[in-house]
Write a protein that holds these residues in place. Structure first.
Motif, PDB file in Angstrom:
ATOM      1  N   GLY A  15      -0.367   1.374  -4.549  1.00  0.00           N
ATOM      2  CA  GLY A  15       0.068   2.558  -5.282  1.00  0.00           C
ATOM      3  C   GLY A  15       1.420   3.044  -4.797  1.00  0.00           C
ATOM      4  O   GLY A  15       2.217   2.287  -4.248  1.00  0.00           O
ATOM      5  N   TYR A  16       1.660   4.340  -4.978  1.00  0.00           N
ATOM      6  CA  TYR A  16       2.931   4.964  -4.614  1.00  0.00           C
ATOM      7  C   TYR A  16       3.287   4.708  -3.141  1.00  0.00           C
ATOM      8  O   TYR A  16       4.455   4.635  -2.788  1.00  0.00           O
ATOM      9  CB  TYR A  16       2.840   6.485  -4.799  1.00  0.00           C
ATOM     10  N   ILE A  17       2.258   4.592  -2.291  1.00  0.00           N
ATOM     11  CA  ILE A  17       2.501   4.403  -0.869  1.00  0.00           C
ATOM     12  C   ILE A  17       2.389   2.928  -0.479  1.00  0.00           C
ATOM     13  O   ILE A  17       3.268   2.376   0.178  1.00  0.00           O
ATOM     14  CB  ILE A  17       1.490   5.254  -0.048  1.00  0.00           C
ATOM     15  N   ASP A  36      -4.797  -5.239  -4.861  1.00  0.00           N
ATOM     16  CA  ASP A  36      -5.181  -4.079  -5.656  1.00  0.00           C
ATOM     17  C   ASP A  36      -6.328  -4.459  -6.576  1.00  0.00           C
ATOM     18  O   ASP A  36      -6.418  -5.606  -7.041  1.00  0.00           O
ATOM     19  CB  ASP A  36      -4.001  -3.522  -6.467  1.00  0.00           C
ATOM     20  N   ILE A  41      -1.744  -3.872 -12.067  1.00  0.00           N
ATOM     21  CA  ILE A  41      -0.819  -3.695 -10.940  1.00  0.00           C
ATOM     22  C   ILE A  41      -0.529  -5.046 -10.291  1.00  0.00           C
ATOM     23  O   ILE A  41       0.625  -5.372  -9.990  1.00  0.00           O
ATOM     24  CB  ILE A  41      -1.400  -2.679  -9.927  1.00  0.00           C
ATOM     25  N   THR A  88      -7.678   8.626  -1.160  1.00  0.00           N
ATOM     26  CA  THR A  88      -8.669   9.370  -0.372  1.00  0.00           C
ATOM     27  C   THR A  88      -8.884  10.723  -1.046  1.00  0.00           C
ATOM     28  O   THR A  88      -8.433  11.760  -0.548  1.00  0.00           O
ATOM     29  CB  THR A  88      -8.201   9.560   1.088  1.00  0.00           C
ATOM     30  N   SER A 103     -14.773   0.474   0.607  1.00  0.00           N
ATOM     31  CA  SER A 103     -14.629  -0.769  -0.172  1.00  0.00           C
ATOM     32  C   SER A 103     -13.537  -1.650   0.454  1.00  0.00           C
ATOM     33  O   SER A 103     -13.699  -2.879   0.553  1.00  0.00           O
ATOM     34  CB  SER A 103     -14.327  -0.379  -1.620  1.00  0.00           C
ATOM     35  N   SER A 122      -4.006   5.878   4.648  1.00  0.00           N
ATOM     36  CA  SER A 122      -4.466   6.912   3.718  1.00  0.00           C
ATOM     37  C   SER A 122      -4.711   8.228   4.457  1.00  0.00           C
ATOM     38  O   SER A 122      -5.288   8.226   5.548  1.00  0.00           O
ATOM     39  CB  SER A 122      -5.774   6.489   3.059  1.00  0.00           C
ATOM     40  N   THR A 123      -4.305   9.319   3.833  1.00  0.00           N
ATOM     41  CA  THR A 123      -4.522  10.646   4.418  1.00  0.00           C
ATOM     42  C   THR A 123      -6.019  10.905   4.543  1.00  0.00           C
ATOM     43  O   THR A 123      -6.754  10.775   3.562  1.00  0.00           O
ATOM     44  CB  THR A 123      -3.881  11.710   3.503  1.00  0.00           C
ATOM     45  N   GLU A 160       1.615   8.464   6.276  1.00  0.00           N
ATOM     46  CA  GLU A 160       2.877   8.312   5.546  1.00  0.00           C
ATOM     47  C   GLU A 160       3.417   9.695   5.203  1.00  0.00           C
ATOM     48  O   GLU A 160       2.669  10.582   4.814  1.00  0.00           O
ATOM     49  CB  GLU A 160       2.588   7.507   4.268  1.00  0.00           C
ATOM     50  N   ARG A 330      -0.062  14.227 -11.158  1.00  0.00           N
ATOM     51  CA  ARG A 330      -1.347  14.403 -10.468  1.00  0.00           C
ATOM     52  C   ARG A 330      -1.492  15.824  -9.921  1.00  0.00           C
ATOM     53  O   ARG A 330      -0.598  16.339  -9.268  1.00  0.00           O
ATOM     54  CB  ARG A 330      -1.478  13.372  -9.348  1.00  0.00           C
TER      55      ARG A 330
HETATM   56  N1  LIG Z   1       1.716   9.565  -3.055  1.00  0.00           N
HETATM   57  C1  LIG Z   1       2.197  10.195  -1.991  1.00  0.00           C
HETATM   58  O1  LIG Z   1       3.231  10.806  -2.063  1.00  0.00           O
HETATM   59  C2  LIG Z   1       1.489  10.125  -0.657  1.00  0.00           C
HETATM   60  C3  LIG Z   1       2.189  10.535   0.480  1.00  0.00           C
HETATM   61  C4  LIG Z   1       1.570  10.433   1.713  1.00  0.00           C
HETATM   62  C5  LIG Z   1       0.263   9.954   1.789  1.00  0.00           C
HETATM   63  N2  LIG Z   1      -0.401   9.572   0.668  1.00  0.00           N
HETATM   64  C6  LIG Z   1      -1.759   9.062   0.817  1.00  0.00           C
HETATM   65  O2  LIG Z   1      -1.711   7.648   0.682  1.00  0.00           O
HETATM   66  C7  LIG Z   1      -2.944   7.193   0.098  1.00  0.00           C
HETATM   67  C8  LIG Z   1      -2.616   6.385  -1.130  1.00  0.00           C
HETATM   68  O3  LIG Z   1      -1.977   7.250  -2.040  1.00  0.00           O
HETATM   69  P1  LIG Z   1      -1.172   6.706  -3.292  1.00  0.00           P
HETATM   70  O4  LIG Z   1      -0.404   7.859  -3.804  1.00  0.00           O
HETATM   71  O5  LIG Z   1      -0.442   5.455  -2.947  1.00  0.00           O
HETATM   72  O6  LIG Z   1      -2.394   6.352  -4.277  1.00  0.00           O
HETATM   73  P2  LIG Z   1      -2.330   5.565  -5.668  1.00  0.00           P
HETATM   74  O7  LIG Z   1      -3.462   6.064  -6.466  1.00  0.00           O
HETATM   75  O8  LIG Z   1      -0.945   5.575  -6.212  1.00  0.00           O
HETATM   76  O9  LIG Z   1      -2.615   4.049  -5.236  1.00  0.00           O
HETATM   77  C9  LIG Z   1      -3.803   3.612  -4.686  1.00  0.00           C
HETATM   78  C10 LIG Z   1      -4.036   2.184  -5.158  1.00  0.00           C
HETATM   79  O10 LIG Z   1      -5.187   1.686  -4.479  1.00  0.00           O
HETATM   80  C11 LIG Z   1      -5.898   0.836  -5.370  1.00  0.00           C
HETATM   81  N3  LIG Z   1      -7.247   0.673  -4.841  1.00  0.00           N
HETATM   82  C12 LIG Z   1      -8.283   1.545  -4.827  1.00  0.00           C
HETATM   83  N4  LIG Z   1      -9.332   1.012  -4.169  1.00  0.00           N
HETATM   84  C13 LIG Z   1      -8.962  -0.207  -3.752  1.00  0.00           C
HETATM   85  C14 LIG Z   1      -9.591  -1.245  -3.001  1.00  0.00           C
HETATM   86  N5  LIG Z   1     -10.833  -1.111  -2.545  1.00  0.00           N
HETATM   87  N6  LIG Z   1      -8.906  -2.383  -2.778  1.00  0.00           N
HETATM   88  C15 LIG Z   1      -7.654  -2.538  -3.230  1.00  0.00           C
HETATM   89  N7  LIG Z   1      -6.988  -1.592  -3.935  1.00  0.00           N
HETATM   90  C16 LIG Z   1      -7.637  -0.438  -4.175  1.00  0.00           C
HETATM   91  C17 LIG Z   1      -5.793   1.564  -6.701  1.00  0.00           C
HETATM   92  O11 LIG Z   1      -6.010   0.701  -7.788  1.00  0.00           O
HETATM   93  C18 LIG Z   1      -4.340   2.095  -6.661  1.00  0.00           C
HETATM   94  O12 LIG Z   1      -3.431   1.193  -7.251  1.00  0.00           O
HETATM   95  C19 LIG Z   1      -3.781   8.439  -0.165  1.00  0.00           C
HETATM   96  O13 LIG Z   1      -4.611   8.674   0.929  1.00  0.00           O
HETATM   97  C20 LIG Z   1      -2.732   9.527  -0.239  1.00  0.00           C
HETATM   98  O14 LIG Z   1      -3.280  10.785   0.074  1.00  0.00           O
HETATM   99  C21 LIG Z   1       0.190   9.632  -0.553  1.00  0.00           C
END
Ligand SMILES: NC(=O)c1ccc[n+]([C@@H]2O[C@H](COP(=O)([O-])OP(=O)(O)OC[C@H]3O[C@@H](n4cnc5c(N)ncnc54)[C@H](O)[C@@H]3O)[C@@H](O)[C@H]2O)c1
Length: 415
Positions: A15-17, A36, A41, A88, A103, A122-123, A160, A330
């Protein structure tokens, strides 16, 4: 050491991170496998195409995919290190919904051999890394947390801090906190992140690192709540909150943040709950969450009062995303406000200006009284303008505002 074509790092969750992290590892010369569960994706990454908009990131992704340093898959393989960046979310009871972490850990348990590093990005609430380690060892009792053995597994937490929209700048340059479950885990994680991080790497234990991330976002939330509470007090007293804050911030030791329509996104609006749900001591942090969560209702009431007093037939809403200059919707308070207004006022036509989306998101698209329009379209046909997000496109007031009611919840035009 495995053969040269073996995977150095596997990033789970693109994802974004996770995806930028995977690309930065790859750009530093690591052989990276991104995992993923979403096939779109996986396909997009393997085509070298970023699934989300992030300034400057498309070129980096294309480069590391073309160089064969990053590929994506739905299936995990053996690797030297696993980095978990899955969602999370917070449950209704404000505790962690850990199903994505579990998972990811289950899939690691199927390929891990001993000697690997597992990093949680993940947070998460305090204690999650330790719980994750226990869960992995429950699935693989042949492995051990004791370091220095053939079957040792090393666990660390590395939160992150990047800001969406500034990931290319911040991913390598931000200081990183890394907490190890033991000192050998910390050293391994430090060596891994050193491959691309130019900022300082600040080592600690896993629980302190988990708390550090939550503390940073709770600090922001509490301070925004102070500004949001001031905005309510000012509205009641007929004081311009923007002018008030500007004046107060001239005090050499005062730096009040900006109020807004609420707090959104997947971090500040969520993370403080992980502290609140872990202790009875977090009264201020909980109150701040509640103050910020209540702000969208205040905005809706202000707009409704204005519709009633002007008998407005058309209202323009500027901005839907959770903050300026991103496409991220979001937990967006602006989107929630727009959805409430359009569904509660079917007789009012809503002109919605959101330069970062192509179609109206959420339930807005199904409302016949809502249209996505360009900024220029609001000059003629609306009686009220509600500014919810301070996108760059909105910084200059549209030319003819004289006959309109302006409800500016970001202080863009009022200051
Ligand atoms: N987006 C932000 O700005 C940011 C900043 C700091 C921390 N975080 C933390 O980072 C973590 C991820 O956030 P994000 O924004 O990247 O989320 P996101 O939803 O953009 O990406 C998460 C990805 O994980 C995939 N996924 C879910 N379960 C899975 C599994 N079992 N195996 C493989 N892939 C799986 C999903 O399909 C999705 O593409 C979270 O805990 C979030 O709180 C996010």
């Amino acid at each position: 050491m495995r053969a040269t074509t073996a995977i150095n790092v596997s990033v789970i969750g693109l994802g974004y991170i996770g995806l930028p992290t995977a690309a930065f590892f790859a750009n530093a010369g690591q052989q990276v496998l991104g995992i993923d569960t979403d096939p779109r994706i996986v396909d997009s990454v393997n085509d070298g195409v970023t699934p989300f908009d992030e300034p400057g990131f498309a070129a980096l992704l294309q480069h590391v995919v073309d160089e064969g340093l990053l590929r994506a898959s739905a299936t995990l393989e053996a690797a030297d290190a696993f980095v978990i960046a899955v969602p999370t979310p917070v449950r209704k009871d404000h505790r962690l919904d850990d199903r994505y972490i579990r998972s990811a850990v289950s899939s690691i348990a199927r390929v891990i051999q001993g000697g690997e590093l597992v990093v949680l990005e993940s947070t998460s609430p305090p204690g999650t890394t330790s719980e994750m380690a226990k869960y992995l060892l429950s699935l693989r009792p042949d492995l051990t947390l004791e370091s220095g053995k053939e079957n040792s597994v090393y666990f660390a937490y590395c939160p992150e801090r990047v800001i969406p929209g500034g990931i290319m700048r911040e991913m390598a340059s931000n200081d990183r906190v890394i907490g190890g479950l033991n000192s050998a885990s910390l050293e391994r994680a430090r060596n891994l992140y050193k491959t691309f991080v130019n900022g300082s790497i600040l080592g600690t234990d896993a629980k302190t690192a988990e708390m550090a991330k939550l503390t940073e976002n709770s600090y922001r939330d509490v301070n925004i709540a102070f500004a949001n509470e001031l905005s309510l007090i000012c509205a009641e007293n007929g004081v311009d909150v923007w002018e008030l804050i500007e004046l107060a911030n001239h005090h050499p030791r005062v730096n009040i943040l900006e109020p807004g329509p609420g707090v959104g996104g997947h971090c500040i609006a969520v993370d403080p709950w992980f502290i609140v749900s872990s202790t009875k001591q977090a009264r201020l942090i909980e109150m701040a969450r509640r103050v910020n969560d209540a702000k969208p209702d205040f905005v809706v009431r202000r707009v409704e009062d204005s519709i009633a007093s002007t008998s407005a037939k058309t209202v323009a809403i500027l901005g839907l995303t959770f903050k300026a200059n991103v496409e991220d919707l979001r937990e967006s308070p602006a989107l929630a406000i727009a959805e409430t207004l359009t569904s509660d006022h079917p007789d009012v036509h809503f002109l919605i200006v959101e330069p970062h989306v192509e179609v109206l998101p959420g339930t807005l698209g199904s409302h016949s009284n809502a249209d996505l329009v360009d900024l220029s379209a609001i000059e003629e046909g609306c009686e009220i303008i509600v500014l919810l997000v301070d996108h760059d496109e909105f910084l200059e007031p549209v030319s003819d505002l004289n006959d309109k009611v302006i409800l500016d919840f970001k202080g863009v035009w009022s200051s």
